[in-house]
Write a protein that holds these residues in place. Structure first.
Motif, PDB file in Angstrom:
ATOM      1  N   MET A 178      -3.312 -93.525 -44.236  1.00 19.11           N
ATOM      2  CA  MET A 178      -3.005 -94.943 -44.314  1.00 19.11           C
ATOM      3  C   MET A 178      -4.251 -95.810 -44.409  1.00 19.11           C
ATOM      4  O   MET A 178      -4.227 -96.879 -44.999  1.00 19.11           O
ATOM      5  CB  MET A 178      -2.189 -95.386 -43.083  1.00 19.11           C
ATOM      6  N   GLU A 223      -1.916 -89.057 -40.410  1.00 20.35           N
ATOM      7  CA  GLU A 223      -1.244 -90.293 -40.827  1.00 20.35           C
ATOM      8  C   GLU A 223      -2.237 -91.447 -40.889  1.00 20.35           C
ATOM      9  O   GLU A 223      -2.264 -92.210 -41.860  1.00 20.35           O
ATOM     10  CB  GLU A 223      -0.109 -90.617 -39.853  1.00 20.35           C
ATOM     11  N   HIS A 224      -3.058 -91.551 -39.849  1.00 22.21           N
ATOM     12  CA  HIS A 224      -4.036 -92.639 -39.800  1.00 22.21           C
ATOM     13  C   HIS A 224      -5.013 -92.528 -40.967  1.00 22.21           C
ATOM     14  O   HIS A 224      -5.341 -93.516 -41.630  1.00 22.21           O
ATOM     15  CB  HIS A 224      -4.793 -92.580 -38.467  1.00 22.21           C
ATOM     16  N   GLY A 238       3.822 -93.145 -44.061  1.00 17.32           N
ATOM     17  CA  GLY A 238       3.731 -92.765 -42.652  1.00 17.32           C
ATOM     18  C   GLY A 238       4.813 -91.775 -42.268  1.00 17.32           C
ATOM     19  O   GLY A 238       4.557 -90.764 -41.598  1.00 17.32           O
ATOM     20  N   GLU A 239       6.021 -92.057 -42.708  1.00 15.50           N
ATOM     21  CA  GLU A 239       7.140 -91.165 -42.397  1.00 15.50           C
ATOM     22  C   GLU A 239       6.933 -89.802 -43.045  1.00 15.50           C
ATOM     23  O   GLU A 239       7.214 -88.759 -42.446  1.00 15.50           O
ATOM     24  CB  GLU A 239       8.446 -91.806 -42.884  1.00 15.50           C
ATOM     25  N   GLY A 298       3.800 -83.443 -42.348  1.00 13.15           N
ATOM     26  CA  GLY A 298       2.414 -83.172 -42.000  1.00 13.15           C
ATOM     27  C   GLY A 298       2.186 -81.799 -41.400  1.00 13.15           C
ATOM     28  O   GLY A 298       1.274 -81.082 -41.838  1.00 13.15           O
ATOM     29  N   ARG A 323      -0.918 -87.337 -36.082  1.00 11.72           N
ATOM     30  CA  ARG A 323      -1.203 -88.775 -35.986  1.00 11.72           C
ATOM     31  C   ARG A 323      -2.516 -89.082 -36.692  1.00 11.72           C
ATOM     32  O   ARG A 323      -2.653 -90.085 -37.380  1.00 11.72           O
ATOM     33  CB  ARG A 323      -1.268 -89.174 -34.514  1.00 11.72           C
ATOM     34  N   HIS A 359       1.364 -81.912 -33.086  1.00  6.82           N
ATOM     35  CA  HIS A 359       1.670 -83.272 -32.619  1.00  6.82           C
ATOM     36  C   HIS A 359       0.940 -83.552 -31.306  1.00  6.82           C
ATOM     37  O   HIS A 359       0.332 -84.619 -31.140  1.00  6.82           O
ATOM     38  CB  HIS A 359       3.176 -83.458 -32.430  1.00  6.82           C
ATOM     39  N   CYS A 394       4.089 -88.336 -43.650  1.00  7.45           N
ATOM     40  CA  CYS A 394       3.071 -87.606 -42.867  1.00  7.45           C
ATOM     41  C   CYS A 394       3.682 -87.012 -41.607  1.00  7.45           C
ATOM     42  O   CYS A 394       3.404 -85.874 -41.238  1.00  7.45           O
ATOM     43  CB  CYS A 394       1.926 -88.543 -42.488  1.00  7.45           C
ATOM     44  N   ARG A 395       4.497 -87.841 -40.930  1.00  2.10           N
ATOM     45  CA  ARG A 395       5.058 -87.364 -39.659  1.00  2.10           C
ATOM     46  C   ARG A 395       6.015 -86.204 -39.875  1.00  2.10           C
ATOM     47  O   ARG A 395       6.058 -85.251 -39.115  1.00  2.10           O
ATOM     48  CB  ARG A 395       5.763 -88.525 -38.942  1.00  2.10           C
ATOM     49  N   PHE A 427      -1.433 -85.880 -49.369  1.00  4.95           N
ATOM     50  CA  PHE A 427      -0.536 -87.031 -49.202  1.00  4.95           C
ATOM     51  C   PHE A 427      -0.967 -88.219 -50.060  1.00  4.95           C
ATOM     52  O   PHE A 427      -0.130 -88.957 -50.570  1.00  4.95           O
ATOM     53  CB  PHE A 427      -0.434 -87.429 -47.727  1.00  4.95           C
ATOM     54  N   GLN A 476      -4.997 -84.626 -46.121  1.00  2.74           N
ATOM     55  CA  GLN A 476      -5.116 -86.039 -46.485  1.00  2.74           C
ATOM     56  C   GLN A 476      -5.062 -86.185 -48.001  1.00  2.74           C
ATOM     57  O   GLN A 476      -4.351 -87.041 -48.535  1.00  2.74           O
ATOM     58  CB  GLN A 476      -6.423 -86.610 -45.941  1.00  2.74           C
TER      59      GLN A 476
END
Lengths: 161, 247
Positions: free
Chosen positions: B60, B56-57, A8-9, A15, B53, B47, A11-12, A40, A37
């Motif tokens: 994950m 990231e989603h 997560g970190e 990203g 976001r 952002h 990506c943030r 990562f 995607q």
């Protein structure tokens, strides 16, 4: 990067850079998000090999490689007149150097080395404008090694034209 | 100056001498300053529009990734011929009633599923099911999120068995999506009373040894009832599945 990997970190923090890179090469934001995607997830799967490299550098090269594969898989030449698009297509569809280089690549894989593809090097040099020395630093190869790989790839490109 | 160098400069990931050189150049070059401003604006825009976001989603949760990998992974049970039943099993996992990838993965982030070979093919077991020596068990796991995981079991004799990963010191990578069966079936031995399976997951990589040590400590003090949980660090999650042994 041998300690715990917080995806997560990652990506943030990285990203935006990866999305920008993919959008530049693919020309489409939705496809860039798909490609990002992939990048990562690949980093996550190969986390054991992140041996002290700067993450930004690795992600930039991985994004390049992922996008080249997507460009190749499109299977059609770009219809626009952008020279960069045409060059990216040529690089994406070029084969890796044959013969002796294949043997070297095989040995690299046997010994756990994972050199960047010649195509990725070609994008860094011919599209992004990195010098041979800068490409060598990025890919942790010698300048002469980079020069040989690019020369072999250019020969392939010439054959296709 | 190429884009990569500027991006790395903004992320403070240039070697010190190169960072100093770039900083000096930026200080005296309005075009470079404009490019850096554009990168900052792009970060803000990505952002603000939620794309970071979203990325990231997607990473994950595996959204957009192929869900139907169970068929290719189930393969044979190896200990016995089981191909036809495996097809039925795959259908049950992927196309069972009320399924659809999103519905199927609600609830607990990660879970264990156990199957047993039967005369009819295979059956999905419930927590606390009775089982006996010689039963062929197929352990599967399912996760909502991309994470790391280890599967171990403790039996009524106090024996700790490692199931996932098969080898190596680090926890296995667990992709989100439909149930993933382990490569091989597991034959229950004559250990009495029970065998409990534990799936331990974490968002960050961890060592198998952490789980094995915890399982051994739990096994050492287990009595007639299996330990419900393993004594693990707080950042690790766990879920378990119990089989009650009968003669």
């Amino acid at each position: 990067m041998t300690e715990a990997l917080d995806v997560g970190e990652l990506c943030r923090r990285y990203g935006p850079m990866v999305i920008r890179r993919c959008k530049r090469l693919l020309g489409d934001e939705a496809e860039a998000l798909d490609a990002s995607q992939d990048v990562f997830v690949r980093v996550f799967e190969r986390r054991d090999r992140l041996d002290g490299q700067f993450v930004s550098s690795l992600l930039f090269r991985m994004a390049t490689n992922v996008c080249l594969n997507r460009i190749r898989d499109r299977g059609r030449r770009p219809e626009g007149h952008r020279a960069e698009e045409a060059l990216l297509f040529e690089i994406a569809t070029a084969s890796e150097a044959a013969g002796g280089s294949d043997a070297r690549l095989m040995l690299d894989r046997l010994f756990g080395r994972h050199p960047d593809s010649s195509r990725t090097m070609a994008v860094l040099h011919y599209v992004d404008g990195l010098t041979l020395e800068e490409v060598a630093l990025e890919t942790r190869m010698s300048v002469s090694g980079v020069r040989k790989r690019l020369r072999a790839l250019r020969a392939t490109l010439k054959e296709m034209q | 100056m190429n884009d990569l160098t500027l991006e790395r400069f903004r992320l403070a990931e240039l070697p010190a001498d190169e960072a100093a050189r770039v900083a000096a150049q930026v200080g005296s070059d309005p075009e470079l300053q404009a490019r850096l401003s554009a990168l900052s604006a792009s970060d803000h825009d990505l952002h603000e529009r939620g794309l970071v976001r979203q990325l990231e989603h997607r990473v994950m949760t595996g959204a957009g990734a192929a869900a139907a990998t169970t068929a290719s992974r189930l393969g044979s049970w190896r200990l016995t011929a089981f191909a036809a039943a495996a097809v039925v099993l795959v259908a049950a996992i992927v196309w069972g009633p009320g399924s659809g990838g999103a519905d199927r993965i609600k609830g607990e982030p990660a879970s264990l599923i156990l199957y047993r070979k039967s005369d009819a093919g295979s059956e999905s077991l419930s927590d606390g099911t009775r089982a006996r020596q010689g039963d062929l068990i197929r352990v599967a796991y399912r996760s909502v999120n991309l994470c790391f995981g280890v599967i171990v079991s403790i039996d009524g004799r106090g024996t700790v068995t490692r199931h996932l990963p098969g080898q190596g010191e680090g926890a296995a990578t667990i992709q989100p999506g439909d149930a993933v069966p382990l490569d091989t079936a597991y034959e229950l031995d004559d250990a009495p009373k029970w065998e409990r399976f534990y799936l331990v997951t974490g968002e960050r990589a961890f060592e198998v040894k952490v789980v094995m040590d915890a399982a051994r400590r739990a096994a050492a003090v287990a009595g007639n009832e299996p330990p419900e949980t393993l004594p693990l660090p707080p950042e690790l999650r766990q879920t378990s599945f119990l089989l009650r042994k009968v003669s």
